[in-house]
Design an enzyme around this catalytic site. Structure first.
Site, PDB file in Angstrom:
ATOM      1  N   LYS A  42     -67.574-103.388  16.972  1.00 59.07           N
ATOM      2  CA  LYS A  42     -68.068-103.758  18.291  1.00 59.07           C
ATOM      3  C   LYS A  42     -68.567-102.544  19.056  1.00 59.07           C
ATOM      4  O   LYS A  42     -69.438-102.635  19.907  1.00 59.07           O
ATOM      5  CB  LYS A  42     -66.926-104.378  19.134  1.00 59.07           C
ATOM      6  CG  LYS A  42     -66.320-105.630  18.608  1.00 59.07           C
ATOM      7  CD  LYS A  42     -65.135-106.011  19.513  1.00 59.07           C
ATOM      8  CE  LYS A  42     -64.353-107.134  18.913  1.00 59.07           C
ATOM      9  NZ  LYS A  42     -63.115-107.384  19.671  1.00 59.07           N
ATOM     10  N   GLY A  43     -67.987-101.402  18.761  1.00 64.58           N
ATOM     11  CA  GLY A  43     -68.154-100.228  19.614  1.00 64.58           C
ATOM     12  C   GLY A  43     -69.573 -99.734  19.813  1.00 64.58           C
ATOM     13  O   GLY A  43     -69.870 -99.098  20.813  1.00 64.58           O
ATOM     14  N   GLU A  97     -73.782 -96.508  15.606  1.00 64.81           N
ATOM     15  CA  GLU A  97     -72.321 -96.520  15.746  1.00 64.81           C
ATOM     16  C   GLU A  97     -71.871 -95.826  17.027  1.00 64.81           C
ATOM     17  O   GLU A  97     -72.617 -95.025  17.593  1.00 64.81           O
ATOM     18  CB  GLU A  97     -71.705 -95.750  14.558  1.00 64.81           C
ATOM     19  CG  GLU A  97     -70.953 -96.597  13.569  1.00 64.81           C
ATOM     20  CD  GLU A  97     -69.649 -97.189  14.078  1.00 64.81           C
ATOM     21  OE1 GLU A  97     -69.472 -97.379  15.295  1.00 64.81           O
ATOM     22  OE2 GLU A  97     -68.791 -97.481  13.228  1.00 64.81           O
ATOM     23  N   ASP A  98     -70.660 -96.118  17.431  1.00 66.92           N
ATOM     24  CA  ASP A  98     -70.095 -95.412  18.586  1.00 66.92           C
ATOM     25  C   ASP A  98     -69.592 -94.022  18.204  1.00 66.92           C
ATOM     26  O   ASP A  98     -69.824 -93.051  18.904  1.00 66.92           O
ATOM     27  CB  ASP A  98     -68.972 -96.231  19.234  1.00 66.92           C
ATOM     28  CG  ASP A  98     -67.901 -96.710  18.247  1.00 66.92           C
ATOM     29  OD1 ASP A  98     -68.016 -96.445  17.026  1.00 66.92           O
ATOM     30  OD2 ASP A  98     -66.945 -97.375  18.695  1.00 66.92           O
ATOM     31  N   ASP A 101     -65.746 -90.765  12.878  1.00 70.24           N
ATOM     32  CA  ASP A 101     -64.467 -90.061  12.899  1.00 70.24           C
ATOM     33  C   ASP A 101     -64.204 -89.558  11.480  1.00 70.24           C
ATOM     34  O   ASP A 101     -64.776 -88.556  11.065  1.00 70.24           O
ATOM     35  CB  ASP A 101     -63.393 -91.014  13.414  1.00 70.24           C
ATOM     36  CG  ASP A 101     -62.091 -90.322  13.758  1.00 70.24           C
ATOM     37  OD1 ASP A 101     -61.853 -89.222  13.239  1.00 70.24           O
ATOM     38  OD2 ASP A 101     -61.294 -90.865  14.536  1.00 70.24           O
ATOM     39  N   LYS A 129     -67.133 -86.618  15.550  1.00 68.01           N
ATOM     40  CA  LYS A 129     -65.948 -85.754  15.649  1.00 68.01           C
ATOM     41  C   LYS A 129     -66.141 -84.524  14.791  1.00 68.01           C
ATOM     42  O   LYS A 129     -66.590 -84.604  13.650  1.00 68.01           O
ATOM     43  CB  LYS A 129     -64.686 -86.510  15.245  1.00 68.01           C
ATOM     44  CG  LYS A 129     -64.127 -87.307  16.398  1.00 68.01           C
ATOM     45  CD  LYS A 129     -62.674 -87.677  16.204  1.00 68.01           C
ATOM     46  CE  LYS A 129     -62.239 -88.571  17.366  1.00 68.01           C
ATOM     47  NZ  LYS A 129     -60.901 -89.131  17.165  1.00 68.01           N
ATOM     48  N   PHE A 150     -58.599 -88.708  20.569  1.00 66.91           N
ATOM     49  CA  PHE A 150     -58.897 -90.140  20.651  1.00 66.91           C
ATOM     50  C   PHE A 150     -59.623 -90.427  21.958  1.00 66.91           C
ATOM     51  O   PHE A 150     -59.096 -90.168  23.038  1.00 66.91           O
ATOM     52  CB  PHE A 150     -57.628 -90.975  20.542  1.00 66.91           C
ATOM     53  CG  PHE A 150     -57.941 -92.427  20.340  1.00 66.91           C
ATOM     54  CD1 PHE A 150     -58.196 -92.920  19.069  1.00 66.91           C
ATOM     55  CD2 PHE A 150     -58.039 -93.286  21.428  1.00 66.91           C
ATOM     56  CE1 PHE A 150     -58.533 -94.254  18.887  1.00 66.91           C
ATOM     57  CE2 PHE A 150     -58.379 -94.623  21.250  1.00 66.91           C
ATOM     58  CZ  PHE A 150     -58.620 -95.106  19.978  1.00 66.91           C
ATOM     59  N   VAL A 151     -60.820 -90.954  21.848  1.00 70.64           N
ATOM     60  CA  VAL A 151     -61.636 -91.169  23.043  1.00 70.64           C
ATOM     61  C   VAL A 151     -61.914 -92.648  23.299  1.00 70.64           C
ATOM     62  O   VAL A 151     -61.873 -93.477  22.384  1.00 70.64           O
ATOM     63  CB  VAL A 151     -62.978 -90.406  22.941  1.00 70.64           C
ATOM     64  CG1 VAL A 151     -62.773 -88.909  23.059  1.00 70.64           C
ATOM     65  CG2 VAL A 151     -63.717 -90.743  21.648  1.00 70.64           C
ATOM     66  N   ASP A 157     -62.868 -98.309  22.445  1.00 65.53           N
ATOM     67  CA  ASP A 157     -61.702 -98.978  23.028  1.00 65.53           C
ATOM     68  C   ASP A 157     -60.381 -98.349  22.618  1.00 65.53           C
ATOM     69  O   ASP A 157     -60.285 -97.666  21.601  1.00 65.53           O
ATOM     70  CB  ASP A 157     -61.678-100.431  22.574  1.00 65.53           C
ATOM     71  CG  ASP A 157     -61.286-100.554  21.100  1.00 65.53           C
ATOM     72  OD1 ASP A 157     -62.006 -99.978  20.254  1.00 65.53           O
ATOM     73  OD2 ASP A 157     -60.263-101.184  20.794  1.00 65.53           O
ATOM     74  N   ARG A 163     -63.762-100.422  26.996  1.00 67.00           N
ATOM     75  CA  ARG A 163     -65.107-100.351  26.402  1.00 67.00           C
ATOM     76  C   ARG A 163     -66.188-100.202  27.462  1.00 67.00           C
ATOM     77  O   ARG A 163     -67.241 -99.636  27.213  1.00 67.00           O
ATOM     78  CB  ARG A 163     -65.406-101.613  25.575  1.00 67.00           C
ATOM     79  CG  ARG A 163     -64.625-101.708  24.278  1.00 67.00           C
ATOM     80  CD  ARG A 163     -65.212-102.819  23.400  1.00 67.00           C
ATOM     81  NE  ARG A 163     -64.304-103.210  22.325  1.00 67.00           N
ATOM     82  CZ  ARG A 163     -64.204-102.604  21.157  1.00 67.00           C
ATOM     83  NH1 ARG A 163     -64.956-101.555  20.898  1.00 67.00           N
ATOM     84  NH2 ARG A 163     -63.351-103.024  20.242  1.00 67.00           N
TER      85      ARG A 163
HETATM   86  P1  XMP Z   1     -64.026 -93.858  10.909  1.00 74.80           P
HETATM   87  O1  XMP Z   1     -65.187 -92.914  11.077  1.00 74.80           O
HETATM   88  O2  XMP Z   1     -62.736 -93.113  10.863  1.00 74.80           O
HETATM   89  O3  XMP Z   1     -63.964 -94.732  12.212  1.00 74.80           O
HETATM   90  O4  XMP Z   1     -64.202 -94.756   9.720  1.00 74.80           O
HETATM   91  C1  XMP Z   1     -63.745 -96.096  12.163  1.00 74.80           C
HETATM   92  C2  XMP Z   1     -63.783 -96.715  13.509  1.00 74.80           C
HETATM   93  O5  XMP Z   1     -62.602 -96.345  14.206  1.00 74.80           O
HETATM   94  C3  XMP Z   1     -62.879 -96.298  15.561  1.00 74.80           C
HETATM   95  N1  XMP Z   1     -62.525 -94.979  16.078  1.00 74.80           N
HETATM   96  C4  XMP Z   1     -62.259 -94.733  17.353  1.00 74.80           C
HETATM   97  N2  XMP Z   1     -62.217 -95.576  18.408  1.00 74.80           N
HETATM   98  N3  XMP Z   1     -61.652 -93.774  19.799  1.00 74.80           N
HETATM   99  C5  XMP Z   1     -61.917 -95.080  19.639  1.00 74.80           C
HETATM  100  O6  XMP Z   1     -61.894 -95.818  20.604  1.00 74.80           O
HETATM  101  C6  XMP Z   1     -61.676 -92.865  18.795  1.00 74.80           C
HETATM  102  O7  XMP Z   1     -61.426 -91.681  19.022  1.00 74.80           O
HETATM  103  C7  XMP Z   1     -61.981 -93.386  17.490  1.00 74.80           C
HETATM  104  N4  XMP Z   1     -62.096 -92.805  16.275  1.00 74.80           N
HETATM  105  C8  XMP Z   1     -62.428 -93.832  15.427  1.00 74.80           C
HETATM  106  C9  XMP Z   1     -64.360 -96.567  15.738  1.00 74.80           C
HETATM  107  O8  XMP Z   1     -64.575 -97.918  16.044  1.00 74.80           O
HETATM  108  C10 XMP Z   1     -64.923 -96.261  14.397  1.00 74.80           C
HETATM  109  O9  XMP Z   1     -66.097 -96.962  14.167  1.00 74.80           O
HETATM  110 MG    MG Z   2     -66.785 -98.679  15.493  1.00 75.86          MG
END
Ligand code: XMP
Ligand code: MG
Length: 174
Positions: A42-43, A97-98, A101, A129, A150-151, A157, A163
């Site tokens: 969703k992000g 993507e948002d 990570d 990141k 963590f943001v 979210d 969000r």
């Molecule tokens: P990765 O890159 O680890 O990220 O596969 C998968 C999903 O995890 C969420 N994500 C976060 N959401 N703060 C958030 O609110 C964060 O710091 C964070 N790090 C990862 C995000 O939806 C990403 O697509």
């Molecule tokens: Mg995401």
């Protein structure tokens, strides 16, 4: 985390300014190509909403939902929670993507979509990141590199909250 405050990391003006620049890059790279902007749910929806309003070359929009099974080793572990509505064969795709990570979700999603014979699959993310990743994930467009915290906000979210915050902040326990 039970009690926390949100410390501002990136403000709205700053974010909007960078999104205009990312859109200009995309505009330049995809002129006349009619790419598919595939928003990762969703992000990704907030970043995407701003981004598309600054891209002037024609494009289509689609949405995809994915979650990866973390903790497993094999890299093909991804669950599509909502597939794209349209075929991508012979098309350029930009995944929006948002945050990248660990990058596992996009790594797997990209691999899966590449099996459908698109012309290309690239990645545009609001946040990247600044961490080492054990696999090669080219991030083609990003607005900001951020520290490993963590943001929330701007689509991101914490337990489905925050969000809609018009800035990006990190959670700080109090
Ligand atoms: P990765 O890159 O680890 O990220 O596969 C998968 C999903 O995890 C969420 N994500 C976060 N959401 N703060 C958030 O609110 C964060 O710091 C964070 N790090 C990862 C995000 O939806 C990403 O697509
Ligand atoms: Mg995401």
């Amino acid at each position: 985390m039970e009690n926390y405050v949100i410390e501002k990391l990136l403000d709205r003006k700053e974010i909007e300014g960078r999104i205009v620049q990312v859109a200009a890059q995309i505009d330049q790279d995809y002129r006349g190509e009619n790419p598919i902007i595939a928003v990762v749910l969703k992000g990704g929806f907030v970043f995407a909403a701003d981004l598309v309003r600054d891209i002037h070359t024609p494009f289509n929009v689609d949405f995809v939902g994915a979650s990866s099974y973390k903790g497993t080793k094999s890299s093909g572990d991804i669950k599509i929670t909502k597939d794209l509505d349209n075929p991508i064969g012979g098309r350029h795709v930009i995944l929006v993507e948002d945050i990248v990570d660990t990058g596992l979700t996009l790594f797997n999603l990209k691999k899966l979509l590449e099996q459908r014979n698109p012309l290309s699959v690239k990645i545009a993310t609001l946040l990247l990141k600044d961490i080492d990743r054990p696999f090669d994930l080219p991030v083609d467009y990003y607005a900001f590199k951020i520290p490993d915290k963590f943001v929330v906000g701007f689509g991101l979210d914490y337990n489905e909250m925050h969000r809609g915050l018009p800035y990006v902040g990190y959670l700080k326990a109090i």
